[in-house]
Scaffold this motif. Structure first.
Motif, PDB file in Angstrom:
ATOM      1  N   GLN A 159       7.828  -9.189   1.191  1.00  0.00           N
ATOM      2  CA  GLN A 159       7.230  -9.900  -0.074  1.00  0.00           C
ATOM      3  C   GLN A 159       6.873  -8.723  -1.087  1.00  0.00           C
ATOM      4  OE1 GLN A 159       5.549 -13.732   0.634  1.00  0.00           O
ATOM      5  NE2 GLN A 159       4.072 -12.653   1.551  1.00  0.00           N
ATOM      6  N   ARG A 195       3.863 -13.166  -7.579  1.00  0.00           N
ATOM      7  CA  ARG A 195       2.873 -14.084  -6.798  1.00  0.00           C
ATOM      8  C   ARG A 195       3.643 -15.405  -6.683  1.00  0.00           C
ATOM      9  NH1 ARG A 195      -0.637 -17.887  -6.747  1.00  0.00           N
ATOM     10  NH2 ARG A 195      -2.606 -17.504  -5.609  1.00  0.00           N
ATOM     11  N   ARG A 206       6.235 -15.392  -3.887  1.00  0.00           N
ATOM     12  CA  ARG A 206       5.698 -15.331  -2.655  1.00  0.00           C
ATOM     13  C   ARG A 206       5.304 -16.556  -2.163  1.00  0.00           C
ATOM     14  NH1 ARG A 206       2.438  -9.751  -1.926  1.00  0.00           N
ATOM     15  NH2 ARG A 206       3.894  -8.332  -2.907  1.00  0.00           N
ATOM     16  N   ASN A 209       8.184 -18.280  -1.066  1.00  0.00           N
ATOM     17  CA  ASN A 209       8.812 -17.760   0.085  1.00  0.00           C
ATOM     18  C   ASN A 209       7.861 -18.193   1.325  1.00  0.00           C
ATOM     19  OD1 ASN A 209      10.199 -15.624   1.550  1.00  0.00           O
ATOM     20  ND2 ASN A 209       8.648 -14.395   1.637  1.00  0.00           N
ATOM     21  N   SER A 223      -1.397 -11.295  -2.794  1.00  0.00           N
ATOM     22  CA  SER A 223      -1.524 -12.526  -3.701  1.00  0.00           C
ATOM     23  C   SER A 223      -1.855 -13.618  -3.210  1.00  0.00           C
ATOM     24  CB  SER A 223       0.268 -12.780  -3.987  1.00  0.00           C
ATOM     25  OG  SER A 223       0.943 -13.153  -2.715  1.00  0.00           O
ATOM     26  N   THR A 262       0.445 -15.827   1.803  1.00  0.00           N
ATOM     27  CA  THR A 262       0.576 -15.825   3.335  1.00  0.00           C
ATOM     28  C   THR A 262      -0.854 -16.563   3.670  1.00  0.00           C
ATOM     29  OG1 THR A 262       1.860 -13.864   3.371  1.00  0.00           O
ATOM     30  CG2 THR A 262       0.933 -14.575   5.498  1.00  0.00           C
TER      31      THR A 262
END
Length: 186
Positions: free
Chosen positions: A117, A122, A125, A128, A158, A161
């Motif tokens: 990443q 953002r 991400r 993702n 960001s 996760t």
């Protein structure tokens, strides 16, 4: 190198200042509720990157000393699992849990690969990480616990996760309070 304080597992005042560690931890609510040892920059950034290689738990204890005091005694810590193979995986989330001395359970597993990443925006991400986690099948029984739960990672950038991990645990019925990390990007 971080030197422990003579009376505890905390860093000495010189190291605390050099690393930019915040006495009661850095706290925030955006993008998720978090407690961090400090800002991910300068010496703290370099030390976190070194820790990925040398995995010195005594140094982690010194960095996480203030974070330890912000956690309830009965907190449940859940490390964020890496998407890389175990040999190349980031060891820090599990080591941070160990340094904090609270009950730790590997409740999350990666259910699909994601891309690195560091070059993503953002928004990229968030896409993702969508549906990247599931509850580890061997740990299903833990998901009915009323124990205050914290997810653990090394760096909060960001929040993609952390948000996905948090949503996965909440859908499983856990009371997730937020994220514990070493550094928060400015």
């Amino acid at each position: 190198m971080i030197q422990p304080h003579q009376h505890a597992d905390q860093a000495c005042s010189e190291c605390t200042q050099r690393l930019g560690l915040i006495e009661s931890g850095l706290r925030g609510v955006t993008p998720v509720r978090f407690n961090a040892a400090g800002w991910y920059r300068g010496e703290l950034r370099r030390e976190i990157l070194r820790l990925r290689l040398n995995q010195d738990v005594s140094v982690l204890k010194a960095i996480t000393f203030a974070l330890q005091r912000t956690l309830p005694a009965k907190a449940l810590l859940v490390p964020i699992p890496s998407w890389k193979t175990q040999k190349r995986a980031n060891p820090l989330p599990a080591l941070i849990c160990r340094s904090l001395g609270r009950t730790t359970k590997t409740l999350l597993k990666r259910c699909r690969p994601t891309v690195g990443q560091h070059h993503l925006s953002r928004r990229q991400r968030l896409v993702n990480m969508k549906s990247a986690f599931a509850i580890h099948p061997d740990q299903q029984s833990w998901c009915v616990s009323a124990t205050p739960t914290w997810i653990v990672d090394d760096i909060l950038t960001s929040g993609a996760t952390a948000q996905e991990a948090l949503h996965t645990l909440k859908r499983a019925g856990l009371e997730v309070r937020g994220l514990i990390c070493l550094g928060r990007t400015p």
